[in-house]
Design an enzyme around this catalytic site. Sequence first.
Site, PDB file in Angstrom:
ATOM      1  N   GLU A 187      82.281  -2.129   7.156  1.00 13.36           N
ATOM      2  CA  GLU A 187      81.194  -2.780   7.719  1.00 13.36           C
ATOM      3  C   GLU A 187      80.052  -3.081   7.072  1.00 13.36           C
ATOM      4  O   GLU A 187      79.540  -4.279   7.394  1.00 13.36           O
ATOM      5  CB  GLU A 187      80.691  -1.506   8.872  1.00 13.36           C
ATOM      6  CG  GLU A 187      81.656  -1.095  10.080  1.00 13.36           C
ATOM      7  CD  GLU A 187      82.102  -2.201  10.859  1.00 13.36           C
ATOM      8  OE1 GLU A 187      81.464  -3.239  11.213  1.00 13.36           O
ATOM      9  OE2 GLU A 187      83.360  -2.382  11.009  1.00 13.36           O
ATOM     10  N   TRP A 193      81.130  -6.237   6.099  1.00 13.84           N
ATOM     11  CA  TRP A 193      80.821  -7.403   7.332  1.00 13.84           C
ATOM     12  C   TRP A 193      79.395  -8.110   6.989  1.00 13.84           C
ATOM     13  O   TRP A 193      78.993  -9.260   7.169  1.00 13.84           O
ATOM     14  CB  TRP A 193      80.868  -6.952   8.692  1.00 13.84           C
ATOM     15  CG  TRP A 193      82.276  -7.025   9.180  1.00 13.84           C
ATOM     16  CD1 TRP A 193      83.282  -6.005   9.181  1.00 13.84           C
ATOM     17  CD2 TRP A 193      83.074  -8.293   9.604  1.00 13.84           C
ATOM     18  NE1 TRP A 193      84.285  -6.647   9.931  1.00 13.84           N
ATOM     19  CE2 TRP A 193      84.145  -7.912  10.321  1.00 13.84           C
ATOM     20  CE3 TRP A 193      82.373  -9.561   9.989  1.00 13.84           C
ATOM     21  CZ2 TRP A 193      85.113  -8.790  11.016  1.00 13.84           C
ATOM     22  CZ3 TRP A 193      83.340 -10.227  10.748  1.00 13.84           C
ATOM     23  CH2 TRP A 193      84.670  -9.852  10.931  1.00 13.84           C
ATOM     24  N   TRP A 231      78.131 -25.733  29.295  1.00 18.77           N
ATOM     25  CA  TRP A 231      77.308 -24.604  29.726  1.00 18.77           C
ATOM     26  C   TRP A 231      76.837 -24.591  31.238  1.00 18.77           C
ATOM     27  O   TRP A 231      76.669 -25.633  31.599  1.00 18.77           O
ATOM     28  CB  TRP A 231      76.154 -24.177  28.554  1.00 18.77           C
ATOM     29  CG  TRP A 231      76.425 -24.096  27.319  1.00 18.77           C
ATOM     30  CD1 TRP A 231      76.131 -25.038  26.302  1.00 18.77           C
ATOM     31  CD2 TRP A 231      77.487 -23.115  26.491  1.00 18.77           C
ATOM     32  NE1 TRP A 231      76.754 -24.593  25.016  1.00 18.77           N
ATOM     33  CE2 TRP A 231      77.460 -23.637  25.268  1.00 18.77           C
ATOM     34  CE3 TRP A 231      77.843 -21.771  27.329  1.00 18.77           C
ATOM     35  CZ2 TRP A 231      78.150 -22.459  24.247  1.00 18.77           C
ATOM     36  CZ3 TRP A 231      78.566 -21.130  26.092  1.00 18.77           C
ATOM     37  CH2 TRP A 231      78.741 -21.222  25.091  1.00 18.77           C
ATOM     38  N   ASN A 276      76.876  -1.538  18.677  1.00 13.01           N
ATOM     39  CA  ASN A 276      77.926  -2.630  18.150  1.00 13.01           C
ATOM     40  C   ASN A 276      78.748  -3.000  19.424  1.00 13.01           C
ATOM     41  O   ASN A 276      79.063  -4.231  19.796  1.00 13.01           O
ATOM     42  CB  ASN A 276      78.449  -2.304  17.017  1.00 13.01           C
ATOM     43  CG  ASN A 276      79.392  -3.724  16.623  1.00 13.01           C
ATOM     44  OD1 ASN A 276      78.749  -4.660  16.772  1.00 13.01           O
ATOM     45  ND2 ASN A 276      80.660  -3.489  16.471  1.00 13.01           N
ATOM     46  N   TRP A 333      75.353 -19.379  23.639  1.00  9.20           N
ATOM     47  CA  TRP A 333      74.963 -18.099  22.933  1.00  9.20           C
ATOM     48  C   TRP A 333      73.737 -18.103  22.034  1.00  9.20           C
ATOM     49  O   TRP A 333      73.184 -16.901  21.668  1.00  9.20           O
ATOM     50  CB  TRP A 333      75.986 -18.000  21.682  1.00  9.20           C
ATOM     51  CG  TRP A 333      76.334 -19.254  20.994  1.00  9.20           C
ATOM     52  CD1 TRP A 333      77.092 -20.449  21.171  1.00  9.20           C
ATOM     53  CD2 TRP A 333      75.664 -19.686  19.525  1.00  9.20           C
ATOM     54  NE1 TRP A 333      76.854 -21.344  19.940  1.00  9.20           N
ATOM     55  CE2 TRP A 333      76.073 -20.768  19.069  1.00  9.20           C
ATOM     56  CE3 TRP A 333      74.799 -18.773  18.765  1.00  9.20           C
ATOM     57  CZ2 TRP A 333      75.834 -21.319  17.951  1.00  9.20           C
ATOM     58  CZ3 TRP A 333      74.546 -19.303  17.578  1.00  9.20           C
ATOM     59  CH2 TRP A 333      74.813 -20.542  17.178  1.00  9.20           C
ATOM     60  N   TRP A 360      76.719 -13.474  17.065  1.00  6.87           N
ATOM     61  CA  TRP A 360      76.816 -14.610  18.400  1.00  6.87           C
ATOM     62  C   TRP A 360      77.683 -15.469  18.346  1.00  6.87           C
ATOM     63  O   TRP A 360      78.508 -15.832  19.292  1.00  6.87           O
ATOM     64  CB  TRP A 360      75.508 -15.022  18.849  1.00  6.87           C
ATOM     65  CG  TRP A 360      74.582 -13.937  19.370  1.00  6.87           C
ATOM     66  CD1 TRP A 360      73.674 -13.149  18.811  1.00  6.87           C
ATOM     67  CD2 TRP A 360      74.754 -13.510  20.484  1.00  6.87           C
ATOM     68  NE1 TRP A 360      73.078 -12.401  19.580  1.00  6.87           N
ATOM     69  CE2 TRP A 360      73.873 -12.696  20.960  1.00  6.87           C
ATOM     70  CE3 TRP A 360      75.524 -14.139  21.625  1.00  6.87           C
ATOM     71  CZ2 TRP A 360      73.361 -12.055  22.117  1.00  6.87           C
ATOM     72  CZ3 TRP A 360      75.309 -13.464  23.037  1.00  6.87           C
ATOM     73  CH2 TRP A 360      74.481 -12.547  23.231  1.00  6.87           C
TER      74      TRP A 360
HETATM   75  C1  LIG Z   1      76.154 -10.372  19.282  1.00  2.00           C
HETATM   76  C2  LIG Z   1      75.963  -9.433  17.901  1.00  2.00           C
HETATM   77  C3  LIG Z   1      74.773  -9.645  17.420  1.00  2.00           C
HETATM   78  C4  LIG Z   1      74.366  -8.657  16.053  1.00  2.00           C
HETATM   79  N1  LIG Z   1      73.078  -8.707  15.500  1.00  2.00           N
HETATM   80  C5  LIG Z   1      72.894  -8.152  14.520  1.00  2.00           C
HETATM   81  C6  LIG Z   1      71.879  -8.081  13.712  1.00  2.00           C
HETATM   82  O1  LIG Z   1      70.836  -9.216  14.129  1.00  2.00           O
HETATM   83  N2  LIG Z   1      71.463  -7.536  12.705  1.00  2.00           N
HETATM   84  C7  LIG Z   1      72.357  -6.354  12.425  1.00  2.00           C
HETATM   85  O2  LIG Z   1      72.240  -6.024  11.222  1.00  2.00           O
HETATM   86  N3  LIG Z   1      73.653  -6.373  12.880  1.00  2.00           N
HETATM   87  C8  LIG Z   1      73.803  -7.151  13.935  1.00  2.00           C
HETATM   88  N4  LIG Z   1      75.027  -6.992  14.618  1.00  2.00           N
HETATM   89  C9  LIG Z   1      76.199  -6.217  14.043  1.00  2.00           C
HETATM   90  C10 LIG Z   1      76.148  -4.775  14.512  1.00  2.00           C
HETATM   91  O3  LIG Z   1      76.283  -4.744  15.881  1.00  2.00           O
HETATM   92  C11 LIG Z   1      75.078  -4.002  13.866  1.00  2.00           C
HETATM   93  O4  LIG Z   1      75.080  -4.167  12.436  1.00  2.00           O
HETATM   94  C12 LIG Z   1      75.388  -2.406  13.937  1.00  2.00           C
HETATM   95  O5  LIG Z   1      75.493  -2.304  15.272  1.00  2.00           O
HETATM   96  C13 LIG Z   1      74.105  -1.767  13.455  1.00  2.00           C
HETATM   97  O6  LIG Z   1      74.355  -0.286  13.665  1.00  2.00           O
HETATM   98  P1  LIG Z   1      74.575   0.864  12.577  1.00  2.00           P
HETATM   99  O7  LIG Z   1      73.599   0.537  11.442  1.00  2.00           O
HETATM  100  O8  LIG Z   1      74.817   2.002  13.232  1.00  2.00           O
HETATM  101  O9  LIG Z   1      75.999   0.193  12.189  1.00  2.00           O
HETATM  102  P2  LIG Z   1      77.232   0.902  11.159  1.00  2.00           P
HETATM  103  O10 LIG Z   1      78.203   1.241  12.067  1.00  2.00           O
HETATM  104  O11 LIG Z   1      76.784   2.371  10.711  1.00  2.00           O
HETATM  105  O12 LIG Z   1      77.302  -0.015  10.218  1.00  2.00           O
HETATM  106  C14 LIG Z   1      76.725   0.300   8.926  1.00  2.00           C
HETATM  107  C15 LIG Z   1      76.093  -1.108   8.659  1.00  2.00           C
HETATM  108  O13 LIG Z   1      77.156  -2.114   8.431  1.00  2.00           O
HETATM  109  C16 LIG Z   1      76.436  -3.314   8.769  1.00  2.00           C
HETATM  110  N5  LIG Z   1      77.214  -4.002   9.823  1.00  2.00           N
HETATM  111  C17 LIG Z   1      78.008  -3.295  10.831  1.00  2.00           C
HETATM  112  N6  LIG Z   1      78.525  -4.089  11.400  1.00  2.00           N
HETATM  113  C18 LIG Z   1      78.367  -5.332  11.227  1.00  2.00           C
HETATM  114  C19 LIG Z   1      78.520  -6.733  11.472  1.00  2.00           C
HETATM  115  N7  LIG Z   1      79.532  -6.796  12.502  1.00  2.00           N
HETATM  116  N8  LIG Z   1      78.023  -7.613  11.361  1.00  2.00           N
HETATM  117  C20 LIG Z   1      77.155  -7.722  10.086  1.00  2.00           C
HETATM  118  N9  LIG Z   1      76.737  -6.331   9.729  1.00  2.00           N
HETATM  119  C21 LIG Z   1      77.461  -5.165  10.216  1.00  2.00           C
HETATM  120  C22 LIG Z   1      74.955  -3.079   9.261  1.00  2.00           C
HETATM  121  O14 LIG Z   1      74.331  -3.292   8.170  1.00  2.00           O
HETATM  122  C23 LIG Z   1      75.202  -1.593   9.644  1.00  2.00           C
HETATM  123  O15 LIG Z   1      73.762  -0.983   9.406  1.00  2.00           O
HETATM  124  C24 LIG Z   1      75.411  -8.011  15.868  1.00  2.00           C
HETATM  125  C25 LIG Z   1      76.671  -7.716  16.429  1.00  2.00           C
HETATM  126  C26 LIG Z   1      76.907  -8.642  17.497  1.00  2.00           C
HETATM  127  C27 LIG Z   1      78.109  -8.537  18.284  1.00  2.00           C
END
Ligand SMILES: Cc1cc2nc3c(=O)[nH]c(=O)nc-3n(C[C@H](O)[C@H](O)[C@H](O)COP(=O)(O)OP(=O)(O)OC[C@H]3O[C@@H](n4cnc5c(N)ncnc54)[C@H](O)[C@@H]3O)c2cc1C
Length: 483
Positions: free
Chosen positions: A280, A283, A311, A348, A366, A389
Amino acid sequence: MAVSIYWIRRDLRLADNPALTAAADNGQSVLPVYIHAPDEAGAWANGEASNWWLHHSLSALAQSLADHGLPLVIRRGESLATLDALIEETGATAVHWNRLYDPALIRRDKAIKAQLKHRGLAVHSHNAALLHEPWTIQTGTGGDYKAFTPFWRACRKLADPEPPLPVPALKAPEHAGTISSLKPEDLGLLPRIRWDAGLAANWQPGEAGAWQRLGDFLPKTLGAYEPGRDFPAEPGTSRLSPHLHFGEISPRQIWQAVQQQLAQGGDEATTTSIETFLSEIGWREFAHHVLYHHPDFPDAPLNPRFADFPWQEDADGQLLAAWQQGRTGIPLVDAGMRELYATGWMHNRVRMVVGSFLVKNLRLPWQAGEAWFWDTLVDADLAANSLGWQWVAGSGADAAPYFRIFNPVRQSERFDPEGEYIARWVPELAGLAVKHRHAPWEAPASVLADAGVTLGIDYPHPMVDLKASRQAALAAFEQIKKT
Ligand SMILES: Cc1cc2nc3c(=O)[nH]c(=O)nc-3n(C[C@H](O)[C@H](O)[C@H](O)COP(=O)(O)OP(=O)(O)OC[C@H]3O[C@@H](n4cnc5c(N)ncnc54)[C@H](O)[C@@H]3O)c2cc1C
């Protein structure tokens, strides 16, 4: 004694801070400076939730710097002109900063670097935010990656990141106390309509808050991250995202802490959980890679076919408003949207579900969802938000195929099986038996009556028929497939 300016941006921490360490090198005195210049981010200046975070994080940083005998100089105005003024005032000979990767800020920083160098300053930028900067990971033919798995495989083949840096010995410039500075509250970052009580109740912005989160997550949650991360009612993820975005903790620090945990051993399930968590973080790296190579990624579909997507009309904005306010009549979607508004964060899995509902069932662009998230998320991040998105829309890098349309009722039954998340955020449905919380419109009238729920009064009817809207979305997709 020579003075180095340390230009603070989204690196609001003292430890593992390459720019701060380099500025303090050879015993130079350091002037830490934050410049508030929102216009320089172009269309992507901070939203409200981010500004709330920034206010508190700057206050926390000012306190940490004060504990080391350094002031935090806060100024407002054009960045180059402000740096020039400070160089003049202090006789600084060097400027250090940590790099940012938003396209508008890359352009700005390049121009500033050239100008300052031209004036004879020593100017150095550093990497503090990523394990691997976007241009360092290349395909076999020297291109950029479009899919996550090979990208992450390429990253994992490289040596582990360097160990994090300690907080350097810091010395303030002479007369530092006479250098004028604003206070965080002078920047007007807090919302005028005070909707932020829920943010304050859920978060502690700043370096100490970041370590508190990591300290909670590592022993309690990381080992069961897989599959715990998929259940929104549980505290199954790290919630480090806003801390990472604002640079209050570095991915390198997280990496090292996780490796230490891994070294303590554990069963196969724990190792799998740790690998999934690291991916993650991967990602996040991938999002920066894609944004760097496609600077219009936040605005335009990576797959150009989607530019012609038909749309839905929403002239009076009613469809979008119902989604934003969590009154779509679909419980999991409403729970997520209300969690977002109340806490500045959304799980997420639920981000994927609410996104799919907006883009596919409501067929709204989106970019409308992206903009709302930008304003309301405390972790709003240009790279991750665009990737999320475009993933949801099916138009991005390694995106969900368009025809994969989440069914929010099935998602709810599967990932909120006890209906706890729904009951927490949609309390008007908490009196319903668990099996009816996911789709109250399917509950017998007597069950609704017993729970005191009248659809259309206590809780909305579903704003769209999930099956019909799914078919309409697939038909719209067929249209662009032919173009
Ligand atoms: C539509 C949509 C919009 C999103 N917008 C953002 C946003 O603006 N900022 C953001 O940080 N994340 C975003 N995410 C990704 C993800 O949802 C969040 O990073 C995550 O929910 C953060 O919670 P956590 O720190 O507990 O994640 P954890 O599951 O603990 O993951 C650890 C870290 O990994 C990174 N990470 C995890 N998943 C992703 C991912 N899919 N993409 C990029 N980085 C990721 C984050 O930095 C996160 O803190 C988005 C996802 C979706 C589907």
